[in-house]
Design a protein around this motif. Structure first.
Motif, PDB file in Angstrom:
ATOM      1  N   SER A 180      51.563  40.953 -36.619  1.00 21.66           N
ATOM      2  CA  SER A 180      50.662  39.791 -36.675  1.00 21.66           C
ATOM      3  C   SER A 180      50.239  39.311 -35.285  1.00 21.66           C
ATOM      4  O   SER A 180      49.332  38.488 -35.180  1.00 21.66           O
ATOM      5  N   MET A 181      50.857  39.834 -34.236  1.00 20.93           N
ATOM      6  CA  MET A 181      50.410  39.432 -32.893  1.00 20.93           C
ATOM      7  C   MET A 181      49.927  40.676 -32.133  1.00 20.93           C
ATOM      8  O   MET A 181      49.070  41.388 -32.636  1.00 20.93           O
ATOM      9  N   ALA A 182      50.417  40.916 -30.921  1.00 15.71           N
ATOM     10  CA  ALA A 182      49.831  41.992 -30.090  1.00 15.71           C
ATOM     11  C   ALA A 182      49.731  43.321 -30.838  1.00 15.71           C
ATOM     12  O   ALA A 182      48.744  44.050 -30.698  1.00 15.71           O
ATOM     13  N   SER A 183      50.732  43.623 -31.668  1.00 15.77           N
ATOM     14  CA  SER A 183      50.740  44.928 -32.342  1.00 15.77           C
ATOM     15  C   SER A 183      49.685  45.051 -33.435  1.00 15.77           C
ATOM     16  O   SER A 183      49.461  46.141 -33.962  1.00 15.77           O
ATOM     17  N   GLY A 184      49.027  43.949 -33.781  1.00 17.50           N
ATOM     18  CA  GLY A 184      47.887  44.019 -34.687  1.00 17.50           C
ATOM     19  C   GLY A 184      46.580  43.819 -33.941  1.00 17.50           C
ATOM     20  O   GLY A 184      45.541  44.382 -34.294  1.00 17.50           O
ATOM     21  N   TRP A 185      46.643  43.032 -32.864  1.00 12.25           N
ATOM     22  CA  TRP A 185      45.421  42.718 -32.087  1.00 12.25           C
ATOM     23  C   TRP A 185      44.973  43.896 -31.225  1.00 12.25           C
ATOM     24  O   TRP A 185      43.844  43.944 -30.736  1.00 12.25           O
ATOM     25  N   VAL A 238      42.344  38.970 -24.343  1.00 12.58           N
ATOM     26  CA  VAL A 238      41.398  40.086 -24.385  1.00 12.58           C
ATOM     27  C   VAL A 238      40.535  39.903 -25.627  1.00 12.58           C
ATOM     28  O   VAL A 238      41.068  39.677 -26.714  1.00 12.58           O
ATOM     29  N   THR A 239      39.227  39.983 -25.459  1.00  7.99           N
ATOM     30  CA  THR A 239      38.329  39.864 -26.607  1.00  7.99           C
ATOM     31  C   THR A 239      38.197  41.217 -27.299  1.00  7.99           C
ATOM     32  O   THR A 239      38.047  42.244 -26.633  1.00  7.99           O
ATOM     33  N   VAL A 240      38.264  41.210 -28.626  1.00 12.04           N
ATOM     34  CA  VAL A 240      38.161  42.460 -29.391  1.00 12.04           C
ATOM     35  C   VAL A 240      37.055  42.326 -30.438  1.00 12.04           C
ATOM     36  O   VAL A 240      36.991  41.320 -31.144  1.00 12.04           O
ATOM     37  N   LEU A 241      36.202  43.326 -30.524  1.00 12.84           N
ATOM     38  CA  LEU A 241      35.172  43.377 -31.570  1.00 12.84           C
ATOM     39  C   LEU A 241      35.404  44.622 -32.407  1.00 12.84           C
ATOM     40  O   LEU A 241      35.751  45.677 -31.870  1.00 12.84           O
ATOM     41  N   ARG A 242      35.184  44.484 -33.723  1.00 12.97           N
ATOM     42  CA  ARG A 242      35.267  45.669 -34.586  1.00 12.97           C
ATOM     43  C   ARG A 242      33.982  45.771 -35.392  1.00 12.97           C
ATOM     44  O   ARG A 242      33.529  44.793 -35.986  1.00 12.97           O
ATOM     45  N   SER A 243      33.412  46.958 -35.399  1.00 12.68           N
ATOM     46  CA  SER A 243      32.134  47.155 -36.108  1.00 12.68           C
ATOM     47  C   SER A 243      32.399  47.552 -37.550  1.00 12.68           C
ATOM     48  O   SER A 243      33.530  47.869 -37.932  1.00 12.68           O
ATOM     49  N   SER A 244      31.351  47.568 -38.334  1.00 16.57           N
ATOM     50  CA  SER A 244      31.462  48.176 -39.663  1.00 16.57           C
ATOM     51  C   SER A 244      31.460  49.700 -39.484  1.00 16.57           C
ATOM     52  O   SER A 244      31.126  50.195 -38.399  1.00 16.57           O
ATOM     53  N   PRO A 245      31.834  50.454 -40.529  1.00 15.63           N
ATOM     54  CA  PRO A 245      31.932  51.913 -40.355  1.00 15.63           C
ATOM     55  C   PRO A 245      30.581  52.547 -40.051  1.00 15.63           C
ATOM     56  O   PRO A 245      29.567  52.177 -40.650  1.00 15.63           O
ATOM     57  N   VAL A 246      30.586  53.465 -39.114  1.00 12.03           N
ATOM     58  CA  VAL A 246      29.383  54.267 -38.821  1.00 12.03           C
ATOM     59  C   VAL A 246      29.811  55.735 -38.730  1.00 12.03           C
ATOM     60  O   VAL A 246      31.002  56.040 -38.719  1.00 12.03           O
ATOM     61  N   GLY A 283      44.149  28.142 -26.925  1.00  9.90           N
ATOM     62  CA  GLY A 283      44.084  27.869 -28.365  1.00  9.90           C
ATOM     63  C   GLY A 283      44.711  28.986 -29.185  1.00  9.90           C
ATOM     64  O   GLY A 283      44.534  30.166 -28.871  1.00  9.90           O
ATOM     65  N   LEU A 284      45.477  28.613 -30.225  1.00 10.15           N
ATOM     66  CA  LEU A 284      46.014  29.593 -31.178  1.00 10.15           C
ATOM     67  C   LEU A 284      46.050  28.898 -32.544  1.00 10.15           C
ATOM     68  O   LEU A 284      46.751  27.907 -32.726  1.00 10.15           O
ATOM     69  N   ILE A 285      45.232  29.414 -33.460  1.00 15.45           N
ATOM     70  CA  ILE A 285      45.133  28.797 -34.787  1.00 15.45           C
ATOM     71  C   ILE A 285      46.148  29.477 -35.694  1.00 15.45           C
ATOM     72  O   ILE A 285      46.338  30.689 -35.627  1.00 15.45           O
ATOM     73  N   GLU A 286      46.784  28.705 -36.575  1.00 12.66           N
ATOM     74  CA  GLU A 286      47.627  29.336 -37.595  1.00 12.66           C
ATOM     75  C   GLU A 286      46.838  29.318 -38.899  1.00 12.66           C
ATOM     76  O   GLU A 286      46.654  28.279 -39.513  1.00 12.66           O
ATOM     77  N   GLN A 287      46.333  30.493 -39.300  1.00 12.54           N
ATOM     78  CA  GLN A 287      45.416  30.590 -40.428  1.00 12.54           C
ATOM     79  C   GLN A 287      46.191  30.933 -41.703  1.00 12.54           C
ATOM     80  O   GLN A 287      46.964  31.894 -41.719  1.00 12.54           O
ATOM     81  N   ARG A 288      46.006  30.128 -42.769  1.00 11.62           N
ATOM     82  CA  ARG A 288      46.718  30.389 -44.029  1.00 11.62           C
ATOM     83  C   ARG A 288      46.024  31.505 -44.798  1.00 11.62           C
ATOM     84  O   ARG A 288      44.802  31.498 -44.945  1.00 11.62           O
ATOM     85  N   VAL A 299      43.486  33.918 -32.379  1.00 15.74           N
ATOM     86  CA  VAL A 299      42.900  33.363 -31.152  1.00 15.74           C
ATOM     87  C   VAL A 299      41.429  33.736 -31.176  1.00 15.74           C
ATOM     88  O   VAL A 299      41.079  34.888 -31.433  1.00 15.74           O
ATOM     89  N   LEU A 300      40.570  32.759 -30.941  1.00 10.68           N
ATOM     90  CA  LEU A 300      39.134  33.025 -31.046  1.00 10.68           C
ATOM     91  C   LEU A 300      38.518  33.245 -29.663  1.00 10.68           C
ATOM     92  O   LEU A 300      38.756  32.467 -28.741  1.00 10.68           O
ATOM     93  N   PRO A 301      37.739  34.307 -29.526  1.00 11.17           N
ATOM     94  CA  PRO A 301      37.048  34.540 -28.249  1.00 11.17           C
ATOM     95  C   PRO A 301      35.803  33.666 -28.149  1.00 11.17           C
ATOM     96  O   PRO A 301      35.338  33.119 -29.157  1.00 11.17           O
ATOM     97  N   THR A 302      35.248  33.541 -26.967  1.00  8.37           N
ATOM     98  CA  THR A 302      34.008  32.780 -26.810  1.00  8.37           C
ATOM     99  C   THR A 302      32.805  33.696 -27.090  1.00  8.37           C
ATOM    100  O   THR A 302      32.904  34.923 -27.016  1.00  8.37           O
ATOM    101  N   GLY A 303      31.661  33.065 -27.399  1.00 11.63           N
ATOM    102  CA  GLY A 303      30.433  33.837 -27.613  1.00 11.63           C
ATOM    103  C   GLY A 303      30.081  34.655 -26.378  1.00 11.63           C
ATOM    104  O   GLY A 303      29.672  35.816 -26.463  1.00 11.63           O
ATOM    105  N   ARG A 304      30.286  34.043 -25.209  1.00 16.23           N
ATOM    106  CA  ARG A 304      29.944  34.748 -23.969  1.00 16.23           C
ATOM    107  C   ARG A 304      30.793  36.010 -23.796  1.00 16.23           C
ATOM    108  O   ARG A 304      30.291  37.067 -23.444  1.00 16.23           O
ATOM    109  N   SER A 305      32.099  35.887 -24.103  1.00 17.52           N
ATOM    110  CA  SER A 305      32.964  37.058 -23.894  1.00 17.52           C
ATOM    111  C   SER A 305      32.597  38.158 -24.894  1.00 17.52           C
ATOM    112  O   SER A 305      32.657  39.348 -24.567  1.00 17.52           O
ATOM    113  N   MET A 306      32.173  37.765 -26.102  1.00 23.11           N
ATOM    114  CA  MET A 306      31.766  38.793 -27.080  1.00 23.11           C
ATOM    115  C   MET A 306      30.485  39.491 -26.609  1.00 23.11           C
ATOM    116  O   MET A 306      30.353  40.716 -26.715  1.00 23.11           O
ATOM    117  N   ALA A 307      29.558  38.700 -26.073  1.00 21.87           N
ATOM    118  CA  ALA A 307      28.297  39.294 -25.587  1.00 21.87           C
ATOM    119  C   ALA A 307      28.571  40.262 -24.442  1.00 21.87           C
ATOM    120  O   ALA A 307      27.958  41.335 -24.350  1.00 21.87           O
TER     121      ALA A 307
END
Ligand SMILES: Cc1cc2nc3c(=O)[nH]c(=O)nc-3n(C[C@H](O)[C@H](O)[C@H](O)COP(=O)(O)OP(=O)(O)OC[C@H]3O[C@@H](n4cnc5c(N)ncnc54)[C@H](O)[C@@H]3O)c2cc1C
Length: 390
Positions: free
Chosen positions: A37-42, A221-229, A266-271, A281-289
Motif C-alpha cells: 500500500s505504500m512504496a511497494s505499490g507506488w 515522485v509523481t507517477v502517471l499510468r496510461s490506459s492500455p495501448v 499531504g497524505l490522504i487516507e482513502q477509504r 499522495v496527490l501530485p500537482t498539475g504542474r508535476s504531471m504536465a
C-alpha cells in the motif's frame, strides 16, 4: 506468542515473512494499511543492476537471478520480464555521463553496452525518439508488477502458516532486559523475541523510542499510468539526469515517473469499498504536465496515450542513498530493513533472504556492512545526489 513479528507488508517485509516461514518460523506479518500500500505499490518496479552503487550491486545481481524463477516458486504472478534497461542521453553532457557509467560498471563485471548513436538505440528500442543521442543498455535488467508480486509473497507466506494482520498499526516495540519482548499494536499485544522493522518511511516511528533513528529525507515522485495501448516498449527507460523514467506494463499500460520532487507533506487516507484504507499522495498539475513533457519527449507514444491514473510516491531516502539492513543494534532480536532510497523493489526477494539469515543469528549470505545503521554516526550530514532510474 510469535517467533517473529514483521512490521510492514511491502516487498521487504512480505519477502522476509515468506523466507522465514519457509524455514519453519512462526511469523506474524502486520501492516497498518495492507500489502503493497505504500512504496511497494507506488513504485515503477524496475528490476535493475545498472546504475547501482557498488555496495548494492552484489544484492542486485543475486536478486535478478532470483526474479527469474520467483513466480514459479511462489506459485503466483510477478509479471517479471527481463526486457532490459536503457539509460538515455539527450545532450552531449549526458552522453559523457552515460559513457562513464558504462566504463565503470563494465569494470565491475556487469554486462552493460554503450549504444553510441541514435540509430543503435532505436534498433534496440524503436519506440525511443530520434532526439536521443546515445544510451547504456543492460539486457539482463527488467521489471515486474509490484502489487502482484507482493501479493504473491503474502499468499505464499500465508500458505506456509504466516498470520497476516492488515489494517493494524504497530505502536511500539517493548524491550525487557535489553531484548525484544513484545509488539504493541492499536489492537493488542503480541509477545515475541524478534521483530523486523520493514516499515519504509514510517520505520523511525517505532525505532525512535528505542534510541535509534535512520536519518531520512522524504521526497516525492509523481507517477502517471496510461490506459492500455499496443505493446511498443520492452525496456525500462531512464535518463542520464534521472528527471523521468518509465516502462510499459505487461497489460500495455505505460507507468511513468518524474524525478525526485519536494513533498508537500499531504497524505490522504482513502477509504476503500472493502472497508480497508489506502494512503494516497496527490501530485500537482504542474508535476504531471512535466512528466508528460519529459517522458513524451523520449518515448512519443506515451504522450499520445490516455492517462488513466495518477499518484505520487514517497521515498525513504538516506544520506548516502543506501538502505539500512542490520541486526547489530544493541537491542537483541531487533532487525531493521528500511531506507531503500528509491531502489528497494528489485532487491526485495534478496532482502527477504538476508533478513531470514539475520533473524536467526546467521551471517548474511551477502555483504551488508555498508548498510549498518552505525555508519550514520559520521554520515548524518552528507547527502548523495538523489536519483531514480527504474
Ligand atoms: C515512484 C517510485 C518509483 C520507484 N521505482 C523503483 C524502481 O524502479 N526499482 C526499484 O527497485 N525500486 C523503486 N522504488 C523504490 C521501491 O519501490 C521501494 O524501495 C520498496 O518498495 C520499499 O519496500 P519496503 O517494503 O521496504 O517499504 P514499503 O513498501 O513502503 O512498505 C512499508 C510498509 O510498512 C507499513 N507500515 C509502516 N508503519 C507501520 C506500522 N507502524 N505498523 C504497521 N505497518 C506499518 C506501511 O503501511 C507499508 O505498507 C520506487 C519507489 C517509488 C515511490
Amino acid at each position: 506468542m510469535a517467533d517473529v513479528v514483521v512490521i510492514g507488508a511491502g516487498i521487504s517485509g512480505s519477502a522476509s515473512a515468506y523466507e522465514m516461514a519457509k524455514e519453519g518460523l512462526d511469523v506474524v506479518l502486520i501492516d497498518r494499511f495492507g500489502p503493497a500500500s505504500m512504496a511497494s505499490g507506488w513504485t515503477l518496479a524496475g528490476v535493475r543492476q545498472s546504475g547501482r552503487h557498488p555496495a548494492e550491486l552484489p544484492l542486485a545481481k543475486s536478486a535478478v537471478a532470483t526474479w527469474a524463477t520467483l513466480a514459479e516458486e511462489l506459485d503466483g504472478d510477478t509479471h517479471y520480464r527481463r526486457g532490459g534497461n536503457l539509460r538515455l542521453a539527450r545532450t552531449p553532457e549526458e552522453a559523457k555521463i552515460i559513457e562513464d557509467l558504462v566504463r565503470e560498471q563494465s569494470a565491475e563485471g556487469l554486462e552493460l553496452h554503450f549504444l553510441s548513436s541514435t540509430k543503435d538505440v532505436r534498433e534496440v528500442a524503436p519506440a525511443v525518439s530520434e532526439r536521443v543521442l546515445v544510451a547504456s543498455h543492460c539486457p539482463t535488467d527488467g521489471s515486474a508488477d509490484p502489487s502482484s508480486t507482493v501479493l504473491s509473497f503474502v499468499r505464499a507466506a500465508e500458505r506456509l502458516g504466516v498470520k497476516t494482520r492488515f489494517g493494524e498499526r504497530v505502536l511500539k516495540i517493548e524491550i525487557e532486559n535489553g531484548a525484544v519482548s513484545a509488539v504493541v499494536t492499536d489492537q493488542g499485544r503480541i509477545a515475541t523475541s524478534r521483530v523486523v522493522v520493514a516499515a519504509g518511511i514510517f520505520g523511525n516511528e517505532v525505532l525512535k523510542p528505542l534510541g535509534y533513528e535512520v536519518p531520512l529525507q522524504i521526497p516525492m515522485v509523481t507517477v502517471l499510468r496510461s490506459s492500455p495501448v499496443d505493446s511498443v516498449l520492452q525496456q525500462v527507460i531512464g535518463v542520464a539526469n534521472a528527471d523521468c523514467a518509465g516502462r510499459q506494463e505487461y497489460n500495455g499500460r505505460f507507468r511513468v515517473t518524474s524525478g525526485l520532487q519536494d513533498w508537500h507533506g499531504g497524505l490522504i487516507e482513502q477509504r476503500l469499498q472493502d472497508g480497508g484504507v489506502r494512503p494516497r499522495v496527490l501530485p500537482t498539475g504542474r508535476s504531471m504536465a512535466e512528466v508528460v513533457e519529459l517522458f513524451g519527449d523520449v518515448v512519443p507514444a506515451f504522450a499520445e496515450a490516455q492517462v488513466e491514473d495518477y499518484w505520487a510516491g514517497l521515498i525513504d531516502m538516506t544520506p548516502d542513498a543506501l538502505p539500512v539492513i542490520d541486526n547489530t543494534l544493541d537491542v537483541e532480536g531487533l532487525v531493521v530493513a528500511m531506507g531503500f532510497s528509491g531502489h528497494g523493489f528489485c532487491l526485495g526477494p534478496v532482502t527477504g533472504k538476508i533478513i531470514c539469515d539475520l533473524v536467526q543469528g546467521r551471517p548474511s549470505r551477502l555483504p551488508i556492512e555498508p548498510f549498518h545503521i552505525r555508519r550514520f554516526d559520521t554520515l548524518r550530514n552528507a547527502q548523495e545526489p538523489a536519483t531514480l532510474h527504474g
